[in-house]
Design a protein around this motif. Structure first.
Motif, PDB file in Angstrom:
ATOM      1  N   LEU A 119       0.846  -1.206   0.000  1.00  0.00           N
ATOM      2  CA  LEU A 119       0.000   0.000   0.000  1.00  0.00           C
ATOM      3  C   LEU A 119       0.878   1.253   0.000  1.00  0.00           C
ATOM      4  O   LEU A 119       0.686   2.176  -0.796  1.00  0.00           O
ATOM      5  CB  LEU A 119      -0.901  -0.015   1.237  1.00  0.00           C
ATOM      6  N   LEU A 120       1.900   1.232   0.836  1.00  0.00           N
ATOM      7  CA  LEU A 120       2.805   2.395   0.886  1.00  0.00           C
ATOM      8  C   LEU A 120       3.482   2.613  -0.466  1.00  0.00           C
ATOM      9  O   LEU A 120       3.626   3.744  -0.940  1.00  0.00           O
ATOM     10  CB  LEU A 120       3.862   2.190   1.971  1.00  0.00           C
ATOM     11  N   GLN A 121       3.904   1.513  -1.103  1.00  0.00           N
ATOM     12  CA  GLN A 121       4.567   1.640  -2.414  1.00  0.00           C
ATOM     13  C   GLN A 121       3.654   2.356  -3.407  1.00  0.00           C
ATOM     14  O   GLN A 121       4.074   3.248  -4.140  1.00  0.00           O
ATOM     15  CB  GLN A 121       4.962   0.249  -2.930  1.00  0.00           C
ATOM     16  N   LYS A 122       2.380   1.978  -3.386  1.00  0.00           N
ATOM     17  CA  LYS A 122       1.416   2.595  -4.308  1.00  0.00           C
ATOM     18  C   LYS A 122       1.210   4.084  -3.972  1.00  0.00           C
ATOM     19  O   LYS A 122       1.122   4.933  -4.856  1.00  0.00           O
ATOM     20  CB  LYS A 122       0.078   1.841  -4.266  1.00  0.00           C
ATOM     21  N   LEU A 123       1.169   4.380  -2.700  1.00  0.00           N
ATOM     22  CA  LEU A 123       0.974   5.774  -2.293  1.00  0.00           C
ATOM     23  C   LEU A 123       2.192   6.615  -2.669  1.00  0.00           C
ATOM     24  O   LEU A 123       2.072   7.720  -3.204  1.00  0.00           O
ATOM     25  CB  LEU A 123       0.720   5.847  -0.784  1.00  0.00           C
ATOM     26  N   ILE A 124       3.374   6.051  -2.461  1.00  0.00           N
ATOM     27  CA  ILE A 124       4.611   6.787  -2.748  1.00  0.00           C
ATOM     28  C   ILE A 124       4.759   6.997  -4.255  1.00  0.00           C
ATOM     29  O   ILE A 124       5.234   8.048  -4.723  1.00  0.00           O
ATOM     30  CB  ILE A 124       5.835   6.027  -2.171  1.00  0.00           C
ATOM     31  N   ALA A 125       4.241   6.030  -5.009  1.00  0.00           N
ATOM     32  CA  ALA A 125       4.334   6.117  -6.485  1.00  0.00           C
ATOM     33  C   ALA A 125       3.566   7.334  -7.006  1.00  0.00           C
ATOM     34  O   ALA A 125       3.804   7.814  -8.113  1.00  0.00           O
ATOM     35  CB  ALA A 125       3.777   4.843  -7.110  1.00  0.00           C
ATOM     36  N   SER A 126       2.681   7.870  -6.174  1.00  0.00           N
ATOM     37  CA  SER A 126       1.899   9.048  -6.615  1.00  0.00           C
ATOM     38  C   SER A 126       2.784  10.296  -6.698  1.00  0.00           C
ATOM     39  O   SER A 126       2.400  11.307  -7.282  1.00  0.00           O
ATOM     40  CB  SER A 126       0.784   9.317  -5.597  1.00  0.00           C
ATOM     41  N   GLY A 127       3.945  10.216  -6.042  1.00  0.00           N
ATOM     42  CA  GLY A 127       4.814  11.395  -6.040  1.00  0.00           C
ATOM     43  C   GLY A 127       4.441  12.390  -4.965  1.00  0.00           C
ATOM     44  O   GLY A 127       5.143  13.373  -4.731  1.00  0.00           O
ATOM     45  N   LYS A 128       3.321  12.100  -4.255  1.00  0.00           N
ATOM     46  CA  LYS A 128       2.903  12.997  -3.162  1.00  0.00           C
ATOM     47  C   LYS A 128       3.735  12.615  -1.920  1.00  0.00           C
ATOM     48  O   LYS A 128       4.059  11.442  -1.736  1.00  0.00           O
ATOM     49  CB  LYS A 128       1.427  12.843  -2.849  1.00  0.00           C
ATOM     50  N   PRO A 129       4.019  13.596  -1.040  1.00  0.00           N
ATOM     51  CA  PRO A 129       4.706  13.227   0.209  1.00  0.00           C
ATOM     52  C   PRO A 129       3.816  12.319   1.044  1.00  0.00           C
ATOM     53  O   PRO A 129       2.594  12.526   1.101  1.00  0.00           O
ATOM     54  CB  PRO A 129       4.934  14.563   0.903  1.00  0.00           C
ATOM     55  N   VAL A 130       4.427  11.291   1.632  1.00  0.00           N
ATOM     56  CA  VAL A 130       3.683  10.324   2.464  1.00  0.00           C
ATOM     57  C   VAL A 130       4.186  10.404   3.896  1.00  0.00           C
ATOM     58  O   VAL A 130       5.370  10.217   4.171  1.00  0.00           O
ATOM     59  CB  VAL A 130       3.854   8.885   1.931  1.00  0.00           C
ATOM     60  N   VAL A 131       3.248  10.706   4.805  1.00  0.00           N
ATOM     61  CA  VAL A 131       3.552  10.733   6.245  1.00  0.00           C
ATOM     62  C   VAL A 131       3.007   9.443   6.840  1.00  0.00           C
ATOM     63  O   VAL A 131       1.807   9.167   6.734  1.00  0.00           O
ATOM     64  CB  VAL A 131       2.886  11.946   6.927  1.00  0.00           C
ATOM     65  N   LEU A 132       3.894   8.623   7.386  1.00  0.00           N
ATOM     66  CA  LEU A 132       3.467   7.353   7.982  1.00  0.00           C
ATOM     67  C   LEU A 132       3.237   7.559   9.480  1.00  0.00           C
ATOM     68  O   LEU A 132       4.138   7.979  10.201  1.00  0.00           O
ATOM     69  CB  LEU A 132       4.553   6.291   7.760  1.00  0.00           C
ATOM     70  N   VAL A 133       1.998   7.318   9.915  1.00  0.00           N
ATOM     71  CA  VAL A 133       1.680   7.352  11.352  1.00  0.00           C
ATOM     72  C   VAL A 133       1.471   5.910  11.794  1.00  0.00           C
ATOM     73  O   VAL A 133       0.635   5.198  11.223  1.00  0.00           O
ATOM     74  CB  VAL A 133       0.405   8.174  11.618  1.00  0.00           C
ATOM     75  N   LEU A 134       2.238   5.457  12.757  1.00  0.00           N
ATOM     76  CA  LEU A 134       2.204   4.058  13.170  1.00  0.00           C
ATOM     77  C   LEU A 134       1.325   3.863  14.396  1.00  0.00           C
ATOM     78  O   LEU A 134       1.393   4.636  15.361  1.00  0.00           O
ATOM     79  CB  LEU A 134       3.621   3.585  13.490  1.00  0.00           C
ATOM     80  N   MET A 135       0.500   2.818  14.327  1.00  0.00           N
ATOM     81  CA  MET A 135      -0.246   2.309  15.495  1.00  0.00           C
ATOM     82  C   MET A 135       0.219   0.888  15.716  1.00  0.00           C
ATOM     83  O   MET A 135      -0.022   0.011  14.882  1.00  0.00           O
ATOM     84  CB  MET A 135      -1.759   2.342  15.218  1.00  0.00           C
ATOM     85  N   ASN A 136       0.955   0.645  16.798  1.00  0.00           N
ATOM     86  CA  ASN A 136       1.572  -0.656  17.001  1.00  0.00           C
ATOM     87  C   ASN A 136       1.924  -0.835  18.464  1.00  0.00           C
ATOM     88  O   ASN A 136       2.043   0.128  19.203  1.00  0.00           O
ATOM     89  CB  ASN A 136       2.822  -0.811  16.125  1.00  0.00           C
ATOM     90  N   GLY A 137       2.134  -2.086  18.843  1.00  0.00           N
ATOM     91  CA  GLY A 137       2.396  -2.363  20.265  1.00  0.00           C
ATOM     92  C   GLY A 137       3.812  -2.826  20.514  1.00  0.00           C
ATOM     93  O   GLY A 137       4.144  -3.264  21.620  1.00  0.00           O
ATOM     94  N   ARG A 138       4.669  -2.754  19.507  1.00  0.00           N
ATOM     95  CA  ARG A 138       6.064  -3.211  19.662  1.00  0.00           C
ATOM     96  C   ARG A 138       6.954  -2.435  18.697  1.00  0.00           C
ATOM     97  O   ARG A 138       6.433  -1.882  17.712  1.00  0.00           O
ATOM     98  CB  ARG A 138       6.162  -4.681  19.337  1.00  0.00           C
ATOM     99  N   PRO A 139       8.246  -2.393  18.891  1.00  0.00           N
ATOM    100  CA  PRO A 139       9.122  -1.851  17.841  1.00  0.00           C
ATOM    101  C   PRO A 139       8.928  -2.669  16.559  1.00  0.00           C
ATOM    102  O   PRO A 139       8.734  -3.886  16.622  1.00  0.00           O
ATOM    103  CB  PRO A 139      10.522  -2.053  18.420  1.00  0.00           C
ATOM    104  N   LEU A 140       8.980  -2.022  15.414  1.00  0.00           N
ATOM    105  CA  LEU A 140       8.824  -2.705  14.131  1.00  0.00           C
ATOM    106  C   LEU A 140      10.120  -2.581  13.342  1.00  0.00           C
ATOM    107  O   LEU A 140      10.901  -1.652  13.554  1.00  0.00           O
ATOM    108  CB  LEU A 140       7.660  -2.084  13.338  1.00  0.00           C
ATOM    109  N   ALA A 141      10.326  -3.511  12.432  1.00  0.00           N
ATOM    110  CA  ALA A 141      11.514  -3.465  11.552  1.00  0.00           C
ATOM    111  C   ALA A 141      11.159  -2.574  10.366  1.00  0.00           C
ATOM    112  O   ALA A 141      10.432  -2.970   9.467  1.00  0.00           O
ATOM    113  CB  ALA A 141      11.865  -4.874  11.093  1.00  0.00           C
TER     114      ALA A 141
END
Ligand code: GLC
Length: 746
Positions: free
Chosen positions: A509-531
């Motif tokens: 999903l992120l790849q598709k959003l980034i392909a738009s050329g628009k800036p992408v701000v990722l806001v994470l909802m998670n319960g652990r550190p992620l890779a």
């Protein structure tokens, strides 16, 4: 040491104990589990399974539950065979308490316990997040809020704080604890115990804390929950025990034994851990409860032949209360008659339980009055504000390329991700008394804060992507804010993950959003550190939102709009790739520390260091450090450093001070956090931050349990996170410096 009973209270406990029969004493050691016993044609466990795998909707489940019959073990209470239950409804608590107080021979009140880990009604950030606020005053206030709200519901005992140091983010329960560092964990521990236990201005203002899980649970092998734990004594003493010692010093009344075996002996039956260390060495004043079903599981561990044997081994090891198996109440009388468990052991356990009940005032105030139980029917504004403050201070800005954040309030935003519009996802693991109507989703918050937000679910941690929504999101917004991460069910207990990248098709999903050329701000909802290596290389900005509780939506929106300058820091290292786990900053150097030379401690296919290290976090302003100075000052080191706000707006920095014992009788970590101080500086403002490091805190325990203070060379670091290189060296002598207590060796 714990808050002591008055002489009069002690006498009441002893007098009661002298009157009790053996059955009644063992009754106090028995926590019954409230069980659903039917009213429908399939076993309750099967209902849960059907709901989990979607064969049963939540509504259908709730309708069935309306007909369910629940066993509260009233008869056993009446016979004086129950000391505790897990119940959170005030009317039900009063009803059961009435049986215990008015229908039993001695009228000993029940103690109602519950997993109030990060808030009761007013759920605040999960511990791994709140620890990252590095704001111990805030941590104390949120605990005090939870104590008040739960006590008014009849719950006088929290199975909290969870203090498991954890270094492997594959383990789902990293979400519940204060991260990887023993010192930050001990500051968190002290603050939580104070908040839960210390306001005795009213009976309804305090509860008993329960330190868990004692001990070493966070080191479950391979990050697999409930897995075996093996570690050298010096690792146990200098890391996993540190927050527990601090909490007992702060007055914690109770503790919970952990599921895991520690070097081959399950904590449930581990006398060295429970009696020698926790009770005798640290001085826990109250009682130790097992984890759920854990005594029975000692047979499965292979440390007991049968349930009676498991009960005997547990009672002799100093485990005072059986959570949910009925093994104590069904077997201990016979064990005492056979001389396999001493009367002293029973008396000690029962005395501890009675003492905590006395300390809680339950003998004099066993019920919740009508007025009190209505006190928090609606969440008061001050609780909402506190939940918001904690949420705002716990979020961590990880990346902000080109300063794209904060966003202008009229920015045309495409808000993406199914998590953004899900109020029940903001509360995180172990939120069990919350109401959805109190929760602010990120969509709610964004609509409130920005004037031009369009929402496109597009996809989330599970399921497929919606191509049409993705196309619209890319076409209709100037900036894309993608709320991605984990569902609440993907962290917490029994939620280990072997691959801690973004689950499902979120990277696609992120790849598709980034392909738009628009800036992408990722806001994470998670319960652990992620890779997050790929994300860090490809998205424009990353805000770690964790599960921030009922005010999450407002907190995230305030940070994205700049109303709140982010100040959270990481309480746990984030790996670049899963294969780096376990990864933590306070590691030994080895003889071949990772470097560009092949023959060093490194991976061929992964970076040497964490993607984002412990203590890391960005601000909308910037800070510069200079003039680190370290001098001896009698029994302490005086450390000072200049911090300047070199950006164009006010910001709050968490100034961190680390130490390295350069050469000792056992290898010591390359860095150890020893002090921190938050500093709020206006643009251009410079401040000298000064702290004192007591020499007695510069030592370590060796494998023989001896606390060692060894003269020699030390490096003192100061900076914005654990990767700082600002350092001064100093030789320190410890002549006549008071030491920390030694530990018993198994
Ligand atoms: C669970 C957890 C423990 C919790 C207990 C009661 O299995 O391990 O943290 O307090 O049971 O719910």
């Amino acid at each position: 040491m714990g808050i002591a009973l008055t002489k009069e209270q002690t006498n009441r406990v002893e007098e009661l104990l002298s009157k009790m029969t053996l059955t009644e004493k063992i009754g106090q050691m028995n926590q019954e589990s409230v069980s659903i016993v039917g009213g429908f044609d399939v076993p309750f466990e099967q209902l849960i399974e059907m709901m989990t795998d979607g064969r049963l909707s939540k509504e259908e489940f709730e309708n069935i539950m309306k007909t369910a019959k629940t066993d509260y073990h009233e008869d056993a209470i009446r016979e004086g065979k129950v000391g505790s239950l897990m119940v959170q409804d005030p009317e039900k608590c009063n009803e059961l308490q009435k049986i215990a107080v008015e229908e039993t021979r001695l009228g000993i009140p029940l103690i109602f316990g519950l997993d109030v880990i990060h808030g009761f009604r007013s759920v605040y950030p999960i511990a791994i997040a709140e620890a990252g606020s590095f704001d111990t005053e805030l941590m104390e206030k949120t605990a005090a809020m939870a104590a008040k709200e739960s006590r008014c519901s009849g719950v006088a005992w929290h199975f909290a704080p969870m203090l498991d140091v954890a270094r492997d983010a594959r383990w789902g329960r990293v979400s519940e604890g204060p991260g990887e560092d023993p010192y930050l964990g001990s500051c968190f521990a002290r603050a939580k115990v104070r908040g839960l236990q210390n306001d005795h201005s009213e009976n309804e203002n305090y509860v008993a804390a329960c330190l868990k899980h004692f001990v070493g649970y966070g080191a479950a092998e391979a990050g697999k929950d409930y897995n075996t734990v093996s570690m050298a004594n010096h690792i146990l003493y200098n890391n996993y025990l540190v927050p527990f010692r601090a909490a007992v010093e702060e007055g914690a009344q109770t503790a919970m034994a952990s599921f895991n075996d520690l070097n081959g002996v399950p904590s449930t039956v581990n006398k060295w851990a429970l009696r020698d260390i926790l009770k005798d060495n640290m001085g826990l004043p109250g009682f130790v409860v097992s984890d759920a079903n854990a005594i029975k599981e000692c047979v499965v561990h292979g440390i007991a032949e049968d349930e009676k044997d498991a009960g005997e081994k547990s009672a002799n090891a100093g485990l005072d209360m059986d959570m949910g198996t009925e093994i104590y109440i069904q077997n201990l009388e016979k064990s005492v008659e056979e001389g396999k468990v001493s009367m002293d052991a029973i008396d000690d356990a029962c005395r501890r339980v009675l003492s905590v009940k006395m300390w809680l005032g339950l003998f004099d105030h066993p019920y919740v009055s009508e007025e009190v139980m209505k006190r928090y029917e609606e969440i008061p504004e001050e609780h909402k504000e506190l939940a918001l403050a904690s949420a705002e201070k716990s979020a961590v800005l990880l990346k902000n390329e080109g300063g794209i954040l904060p966003l202008k309030k009229d920015t045309k935003i495409s808000l993406v991700g199914s998590l953004a519009d899900n109020r029940s996802e903001v509360v995180g693991a172990w939120a069990i008394s919350w109401k959805e109507k109190d929760c602010v989703s990120i969509l709610d918050g964004m609509k409130q804060e920005f004037s031009n937000v369009n929402y496109y679910p597009c996809g989330g941690p599970e399921g497929d992507l919606n191509e049409n929504e993705i196309k619209d999101a890319c076409n209709n917004g100037d900036v894309i804010v993608a709320v991605l991460g984990e569902t609440v069910a993907m962290s917490g207990e029994a939620s280990s993950r072997a691959d801690i990248t973004l689950p499902g098709k979120q990277r696609e999903l992120l790849q598709k959003l980034i392909a738009s050329g628009k800036p992408v701000v990722l806001v994470l909802m998670n319960g652990r550190p992620l890779a997050l290596q790929w994300e860090a290389e490809n998205v424009t900005a990353i805000l770690e939102g964790w599960h921030l509780g009922i005010q999450m939506g407002n907190a995230i929106a305030h940070i994205l709009s700049g109303k709140k300058n982010p100040e959270g820091r990481l309480s746990s290292s984030f790996p670049a790739v899963t294969g780096q786990c376990p990864i933590y900053y306070n590691h030994p150097n080895t003889g071949r520390p990772a470097g560009n030379f092949k023959f060093t401690s490194r991976y061929l296919d992964a970076p040497f260091t964490a993607l984002y290290p412990f203590g890391y976090g960005l601000s909308y302003t910037s800070f510069e450090y200079s003039d680190l100075a370290v001098t001896e000052d009698n029994d302490a080191l005086k450390i000072s450093v200049k911090v300047k706000n070199t950006g164009d707006r006010e910001g709050t920095e968490t100034v961190q001070f680390y130490m390295q014992d350069v050469a000792a009788s056992i290898v010591r970590p390359v860095k150890e956090l020893k002090c921190f101080e938050k500093a709020t500086l206006a643009s251009g403002e410079e401040k000298t931050v000064e702290v004192k490091l007591l020499k007695k805190h510069m030592g370590f325990w060796n494998n023989q349990g001896k606390y060692c203070l060894e003269d020699g060379l030390f490096r003192i670091y100061a900076g914005a996170d654990s990767a700082t290189e600002l350092c001064e060296e100093i030789r320190v002598g410890f002549e006549s410096v008071e030491k920390e207590p030694d530990y018993p060796v198994e």
